[in-house]
Write a protein that holds these residues in place. Structure first.
Motif, PDB file in Angstrom:
ATOM      1  N   UNK A 160      57.674 -57.262  39.363  1.00  0.00           N
ATOM      2  CA  UNK A 160      58.872 -56.421  39.454  1.00  0.00           C
ATOM      3  C   UNK A 160      59.193 -55.874  38.070  1.00  0.00           C
ATOM      4  N   UNK A 161      59.834 -54.713  38.052  1.00  0.00           N
ATOM      5  CA  UNK A 161      60.227 -54.082  36.802  1.00  0.00           C
ATOM      6  C   UNK A 161      61.678 -54.365  36.453  1.00  0.00           C
ATOM      7  N   UNK A 162      62.493 -54.655  37.470  1.00  0.00           N
ATOM      8  CA  UNK A 162      63.913 -54.886  37.240  1.00  0.00           C
ATOM      9  C   UNK A 162      64.284 -56.297  37.676  1.00  0.00           C
ATOM     10  N   UNK A 163      65.124 -56.934  36.877  1.00  0.00           N
ATOM     11  CA  UNK A 163      65.552 -58.291  37.215  1.00  0.00           C
ATOM     12  C   UNK A 163      66.258 -58.326  38.561  1.00  0.00           C
ATOM     13  N   UNK A 164      66.974 -57.259  38.882  1.00  0.00           N
ATOM     14  CA  UNK A 164      67.720 -57.219  40.142  1.00  0.00           C
ATOM     15  C   UNK A 164      66.810 -57.208  41.365  1.00  0.00           C
ATOM     16  N   UNK A 165      65.506 -56.934  41.167  1.00  0.00           N
ATOM     17  CA  UNK A 165      64.573 -56.898  42.294  1.00  0.00           C
ATOM     18  C   UNK A 165      63.951 -58.262  42.595  1.00  0.00           C
ATOM     19  N   UNK A 178      57.485 -61.789  39.528  1.00  0.00           N
ATOM     20  CA  UNK A 178      57.299 -61.906  38.084  1.00  0.00           C
ATOM     21  C   UNK A 178      57.879 -60.680  37.392  1.00  0.00           C
ATOM     22  N   UNK A 179      58.796 -60.931  36.468  1.00  0.00           N
ATOM     23  CA  UNK A 179      59.447 -59.853  35.723  1.00  0.00           C
ATOM     24  C   UNK A 179      58.682 -59.640  34.409  1.00  0.00           C
ATOM     25  N   UNK A 180      58.022 -58.491  34.296  1.00  0.00           N
ATOM     26  CA  UNK A 180      57.135 -58.235  33.173  1.00  0.00           C
ATOM     27  C   UNK A 180      57.808 -58.296  31.821  1.00  0.00           C
ATOM     28  N   UNK A 181      58.972 -57.667  31.663  1.00  0.00           N
ATOM     29  CA  UNK A 181      59.634 -57.634  30.366  1.00  0.00           C
ATOM     30  C   UNK A 181      60.126 -59.016  29.954  1.00  0.00           C
ATOM     31  N   UNK A 182      60.604 -59.790  30.928  1.00  0.00           N
ATOM     32  CA  UNK A 182      61.052 -61.138  30.600  1.00  0.00           C
ATOM     33  C   UNK A 182      59.881 -61.980  30.114  1.00  0.00           C
ATOM     34  N   UNK A 183      58.735 -61.883  30.804  1.00  0.00           N
ATOM     35  CA  UNK A 183      57.575 -62.679  30.406  1.00  0.00           C
ATOM     36  C   UNK A 183      57.051 -62.238  29.046  1.00  0.00           C
ATOM     37  N   UNK A 184      57.103 -60.943  28.762  1.00  0.00           N
ATOM     38  CA  UNK A 184      56.710 -60.469  27.430  1.00  0.00           C
ATOM     39  C   UNK A 184      57.674 -61.028  26.378  1.00  0.00           C
ATOM     40  N   UNK A 185      58.968 -61.071  26.725  1.00  0.00           N
ATOM     41  CA  UNK A 185      59.953 -61.613  25.799  1.00  0.00           C
ATOM     42  C   UNK A 185      59.721 -63.084  25.507  1.00  0.00           C
TER      43      UNK A 185
END
Length: 226
Positions: A160-165, A178-185
């Protein structure tokens, strides 16, 4: 003064600019409706140059995993499965992007990975898992719902691209979103803390804690402080 031809061109351009937002806004919902109709779905998912390609039943013997979408994320997952010699196949629209997979013994199905008509061809009830790496949340949700209707026991991992999804995909039937930006963070946190001499066990505990909280709360906040 403008001649009649120039006036017509100007008006056509103006109308196009005014209608474009409405057309683009309705394209997604219209496609989502059309793709549920078998006749339209077969036509929309036909392979160029072959009118019968969307009507064939595709058999992927021994495959354990389906990867829906062969962008960067889908490619990384496929490469990891190839390295472990785990049989799988890919569903994607871009024939050129996945053509080389045949050399690796990976099956390729051409078509819309969110279409139940396409998914039914690959008999998902024979699969253990599916990885969905599609670019749009609406397509991802359609793919999850279609897979679960065809194979209720299949385990689905969705990007997913958005946490809300996150909650949306779980409710549709995904085992994990899996939230891509969170995992990158989290990986950036690991890297910086490691370079600041924070013990690895402390880093792991911290990341496990914020990851659990983030996904438990269905991504309501991506800034979790422990």
């Amino acid at each position: 003064t403008l001649d009649n031809g120039a006036v017509i061109l100007f008006m056509a351009a103006l109308i196009s600019l005014l209608l474009a937002p409405l057309v683009y806004g309705s394209a997604g919902p219209l496609y989502a409706r059309l793709i549920r109709v078998p006749r339209f779905a077969r036509w929309l998912n036909r392979r160029p140059g072959s009118a019968k390609s969307a009507r064939r039943t595709v058999r992927m013997p021994n495959s354990r995993v389906a990867i829906l979408g062969y962008g960067r994320v889908g490619r990384y997952v496929s490469e990891s499965l190839i390295a472990r010699k785990i049989p799988h196949f890919v569903i994607d629209y871009d024939g050129n992007a996945v053509a080389h997979l045949n050399d690796e013994g990976v099956g390729v199905v051409y078509g819309d990975a969110s279409s139940e008509i396409v998914l039914a061809q690959v008999r998902p009830s024979h699969l253990e898992s599916a990885v969905i790496a599609l670019p749009e949340a609406s397509a991802t949700e359609r793919a999850i719902l279609a897979l679960k209707s065809l194979a209720p026991d299949i385990q689905i991992i969705a990007r997913v691209h958005r946490a809300s999804d996150i909650g949306r995909m779980r409710r549709a039937g995904a085992a994990a979103a899996i939230h891509g930006e969170f995992e990158a963070g989290t990986e950036m946190i690991r890297q910086i803390l490691g370079r600041l001499d924070v013990p690895g066990s402390e880093i792991d505990h911290y990341l496990d804690t914020i990851r659990l909280r983030f996904y438990r709360d269905e991504g309501e906040s991506s800034s979790v402080i422990v």
